[in-house]
Write a protein that holds these residues in place. Structure first.
Motif, PDB file in Angstrom:
ATOM      1  N   MET A 156       0.794  -1.294   0.005  1.00  0.00           N
ATOM      2  CA  MET A 156       0.020   0.023  -0.132  1.00  0.00           C
ATOM      3  C   MET A 156       1.000   1.308  -0.086  1.00  0.00           C
ATOM      4  N   THR A 157       0.413   2.290  -0.577  1.00  0.00           N
ATOM      5  CA  THR A 157       1.021   3.706  -0.676  1.00  0.00           C
ATOM      6  C   THR A 157       0.019   4.503  -0.971  1.00  0.00           C
ATOM      7  N   VAL A 181      -5.409   6.527  -2.407  1.00  0.00           N
ATOM      8  CA  VAL A 181      -4.446   5.644  -1.837  1.00  0.00           C
ATOM      9  C   VAL A 181      -4.524   4.412  -2.921  1.00  0.00           C
ATOM     10  N   TYR A 182      -3.417   3.788  -2.870  1.00  0.00           N
ATOM     11  CA  TYR A 182      -3.082   2.502  -3.985  1.00  0.00           C
ATOM     12  C   TYR A 182      -2.918   1.346  -2.977  1.00  0.00           C
ATOM     13  N   ALA A 183      -3.491   0.301  -3.089  1.00  0.00           N
ATOM     14  CA  ALA A 183      -3.226  -0.972  -2.488  1.00  0.00           C
ATOM     15  C   ALA A 183      -3.094  -2.155  -3.552  1.00  0.00           C
ATOM     16  N   PHE A 184      -2.522  -3.220  -3.070  1.00  0.00           N
ATOM     17  CA  PHE A 184      -2.333  -4.460  -3.821  1.00  0.00           C
ATOM     18  C   PHE A 184      -3.010  -5.438  -3.088  1.00  0.00           C
ATOM     19  N   ALA A 185      -4.088  -5.991  -3.503  1.00  0.00           N
ATOM     20  CA  ALA A 185      -4.748  -7.092  -2.753  1.00  0.00           C
ATOM     21  C   ALA A 185      -4.257  -8.474  -3.554  1.00  0.00           C
ATOM     22  N   ASN A 186      -3.925  -9.398  -2.471  1.00  0.00           N
ATOM     23  CA  ASN A 186      -3.599 -10.646  -2.648  1.00  0.00           C
ATOM     24  C   ASN A 186      -4.833 -11.677  -2.864  1.00  0.00           C
ATOM     25  N   GLY A 187      -5.173 -12.241  -4.224  1.00  0.00           N
ATOM     26  CA  GLY A 187      -6.067 -13.134  -4.209  1.00  0.00           C
ATOM     27  C   GLY A 187      -6.186 -13.784  -5.481  1.00  0.00           C
ATOM     28  N   SER A 188      -7.547 -14.523  -5.761  1.00  0.00           N
ATOM     29  CA  SER A 188      -7.914 -14.702  -7.308  1.00  0.00           C
ATOM     30  C   SER A 188      -8.897 -13.920  -7.896  1.00  0.00           C
ATOM     31  N   PRO A 189      -8.438 -12.946  -8.845  1.00  0.00           N
ATOM     32  CA  PRO A 189      -7.076 -12.583  -9.088  1.00  0.00           C
ATOM     33  C   PRO A 189      -6.368 -11.633  -7.948  1.00  0.00           C
ATOM     34  N   SER A 190      -5.051 -11.292  -8.336  1.00  0.00           N
ATOM     35  CA  SER A 190      -4.866 -10.297  -7.198  1.00  0.00           C
ATOM     36  C   SER A 190      -4.814  -9.029  -8.139  1.00  0.00           C
ATOM     37  N   ARG A 233      -7.745   1.015  -5.645  1.00  0.00           N
ATOM     38  CA  ARG A 233      -7.627   2.312  -5.696  1.00  0.00           C
ATOM     39  C   ARG A 233      -8.782   2.862  -5.241  1.00  0.00           C
ATOM     40  N   THR A 234      -8.471   3.793  -4.158  1.00  0.00           N
ATOM     41  CA  THR A 234      -9.582   4.906  -3.764  1.00  0.00           C
ATOM     42  C   THR A 234      -9.098   6.247  -3.891  1.00  0.00           C
ATOM     43  N   SER A 235     -10.002   6.925  -4.272  1.00  0.00           N
ATOM     44  CA  SER A 235     -10.094   8.310  -4.430  1.00  0.00           C
ATOM     45  C   SER A 235     -11.046   9.397  -3.592  1.00  0.00           C
ATOM     46  N   ASP A 236     -11.544   8.641  -2.828  1.00  0.00           N
ATOM     47  CA  ASP A 236     -12.530   9.230  -1.851  1.00  0.00           C
ATOM     48  C   ASP A 236     -12.079   8.932  -0.324  1.00  0.00           C
ATOM     49  N   GLY A 237     -10.788   8.877  -0.084  1.00  0.00           N
ATOM     50  CA  GLY A 237     -10.453   8.523   1.435  1.00  0.00           C
ATOM     51  C   GLY A 237     -10.864   7.194   1.873  1.00  0.00           C
ATOM     52  N   ILE A 283       8.473  -3.885 -14.204  1.00  0.00           N
ATOM     53  CA  ILE A 283       7.933  -2.740 -13.776  1.00  0.00           C
ATOM     54  C   ILE A 283       6.941  -1.885 -14.448  1.00  0.00           C
ATOM     55  N   PHE A 284       5.643  -1.625 -13.890  1.00  0.00           N
ATOM     56  CA  PHE A 284       4.674  -0.668 -14.559  1.00  0.00           C
ATOM     57  C   PHE A 284       4.598   0.642 -13.927  1.00  0.00           C
ATOM     58  N   LYS A 285       3.974   1.462 -14.735  1.00  0.00           N
ATOM     59  CA  LYS A 285       3.804   2.887 -14.434  1.00  0.00           C
ATOM     60  C   LYS A 285       2.518   3.428 -14.646  1.00  0.00           C
ATOM     61  N   SER A 286       1.784   4.085 -14.057  1.00  0.00           N
ATOM     62  CA  SER A 286       0.572   4.856 -14.348  1.00  0.00           C
ATOM     63  C   SER A 286       0.971   6.363 -14.314  1.00  0.00           C
ATOM     64  N   THR A 287       0.730   7.301 -15.105  1.00  0.00           N
ATOM     65  CA  THR A 287       0.447   8.698 -15.143  1.00  0.00           C
ATOM     66  C   THR A 287      -0.713   9.367 -14.703  1.00  0.00           C
ATOM     67  N   ASP A 288      -1.695   8.703 -14.519  1.00  0.00           N
ATOM     68  CA  ASP A 288      -3.145   9.197 -14.174  1.00  0.00           C
ATOM     69  C   ASP A 288      -3.533   8.907 -12.975  1.00  0.00           C
ATOM     70  N   THR A 289      -2.698   8.685 -11.635  1.00  0.00           N
ATOM     71  CA  THR A 289      -3.128   8.333 -10.523  1.00  0.00           C
ATOM     72  C   THR A 289      -3.674   6.978 -10.257  1.00  0.00           C
TER      73      THR A 289
END
Length: 455
Positions: free
Chosen positions: A114-115, A124-133, A137-141, A177-183
């Motif tokens: 998470m970051t 906030v960005y988070a990575f959820a481990n699961g099927s699928p992983s 992303r949340t944009s409202d806190g 490595i992957f990158k996003s430029t739009d949050t």
């Protein structure tokens, strides 16, 4: 928790009176620097939740976020703003909007990374481990979460952001490595895993977002936005100017300084990664398997440690010698520049130049995790080492002879009588054998002892 007030010259711990819980993450309130928070978590998963200090980390108090008698893993703490906090772990994501006084669960699921957005406390960005992983992303806190995938990204991931390019976010794993430029809404592939061994952490310069850092066993720097990569530190040569311990755990940049935390040290560079300095000398956190003491200088010690190889203390300073996991270690009785160290499973190494060189003098490499060995107290050239059988060398490990052909499982412990070097003892599990003729013949002496592991 350790603290320095002079840039790493001296350190002191302020959690010595707390349970041995470990620290998973640290945050400092950007408006009130005396307010320090640590997320606790022992390697076993047990923890005391989030602890708070109001005196620059000198004393600690529990908070409203605690997990009594609950195990969790993968804890991360994001201070999105002085009042908005997020804590993630294998239970989900907890949120506070009142500076940590109260908490609510805002996501259920196993979050392994998470970051937060550098300037927008609602994202906030988070990575959820699961099927699928997937990336959440949340944009409202934290009130709602949406799924966004970096195509092909599998394995344990690591996020990175930069205040120099706040709407961009990077994620790295063994898939690349992957990158996003739009949050975090959309993602593009940047580069394959530059470490070739699985990314263990990712970082981006706080002043130049084109400089990206990836760490694993070795450590790499990407330029041109991470499209061109080169190794910028060497974990093999301790005496080299760009030495850095293996197994990178974290990158942080502050101004022109890069901080890198590894399995062994906290390092910094002020020249863009060309040279590195170790700044956590005196932080007593190494875990020793075995030590050997010099008979020529009582203050010289050589020891094997978990994940930190074999090190020697001379003149009050620890120096690294060989890597991997360090095990049994010895000094030559008469030559202060000759030491022996063992890597896991009995890989015996010898230096004859006080750590400047290393030669493999193993009799085998199929021993126990900690393979026992001893040096004859009456002849420093004679060494015994126990794998699934006993080997002896009369010339400091250059040549070996098999002394006993047990071949029925590896031995755990070995000792030689200081008063009579013909007498040796070895153990395996709960059984003990004794030799009275320098290892040529052995007899069981376990009778009368409890059936418990011998140590």
């Amino acid at each position: 928790f350790w603290k320095t007030t002079n840039g790493g010259l001296n350190w002191h711990s302020t959690t010595q009176d707390l349970p041995a819980i470990g620290v998973a993450d640290i945050e400092v309130n950007p408006l009130h620097h005396n307010e320090v928070w640590i997320l606790s978590r022992h390697g076993s998963g047990y923890n005391y939740g989030l602890l708070k200090s109001t005196d620059f980390g000198e004393t600690w108090n529990t908070t409203a976020l605690n997990y009594p008698q609950i195990q969790y893993y993968n804890g991360e703490f994001v201070m999105a703003s002085p009042d908005t906090f997020f804590v993630s772990n294998s239970l989900g994501v907890q949120r506070s909007v009142d500076g940590g006084n109260s908490w609510t669960n805002c996501y259920n699921g196993n979050i392994i990374a998470m970051t937060g957005h550098p300037t927008n406390s609602q994202i906030v960005y988070a990575f959820a481990n699961g099927s699928p992983s997937q990336i959440r992303r949340t944009s409202d806190g934290g009130q709602t979460w949406t799924n966004h995938s970096a195509t092909g990204n599998t394995g344990y991931p690591f996020f990175a952001t930069s205040p120099a390019q706040p709407n961009s976010v990077w994620i790295g794993s063994g898939s690349g490595i992957f990158k996003s430029t739009d949050t975090g809404l959309t993602w593009t592939f940047v580069a394959a895993d530059p470490t070739n061994s699985g990314i263990m952490t990712l970082g981006v310069s706080g002043t130049n977002p084109n400089d990206v850092y990836a760490g694993s066993l070795s450590h790499y720097k990407g330029t041109n936005g991470g499209t061109s990569w080169s190794m910028f530190s060497d974990w093999i040569n301790y005496f080299g100017i760009n030495y850095m311990h293996a197994d990178m755990r974290v990158f942080r940049t502050y101004g022109n300084r890069i901080y890198a935390g590894t399995d062994g040290f906290l390092n910094y560079s002020s020249d863009n990664g060309q040279t590195w300095s170790i700044i956590n000398q005196g932080v007593g956190v190494k875990e020793f398997y075995r030590i050997g003491c010099s008979v020529m200088d009582a203050e010289d010690v050589v020891g094997g440690t978990q994940d930190n190889g074999t090190s020697i203390m001379q003149d009050g300073v620890w120096h690294e010698w060989i890597g991997a996991d360090g095990m049994q270690a010895h000094f030559d009785y008469n030559n202060p520049e000759t030491w022996f160290g063992t890597i896991q499973f009995g890989n015996l190494q010898r230096t004859t130049q006080a750590g400047q060189n290393s030669n493999d003098v193993s009799a085998s490499t199929d021993g126990s995790w900690v393979t026992p060995s001893v040096i004859d107290p009456s002849n420093e050239n004679t060494i015994f080492i126990a794998y699934d059988t006993i080997y002896k060398s009369n010339d400091n490990g250059n040549n070996w002879q098999m002394m006993a052909g047990f071949l029925s499982g590896n031995f755990d412990e070995m000792a030689i009588a200081p008063s009579d070097s013909n007498v040796l003892y070895i153990s395996k599990g709960s059984s003990i054998r004794r030799s009275s003729n320098n290892g040529n013949n052995w007899t069981f002496i376990t009778s009368g002892l409890p059936s418990q592991f011998v140590n």
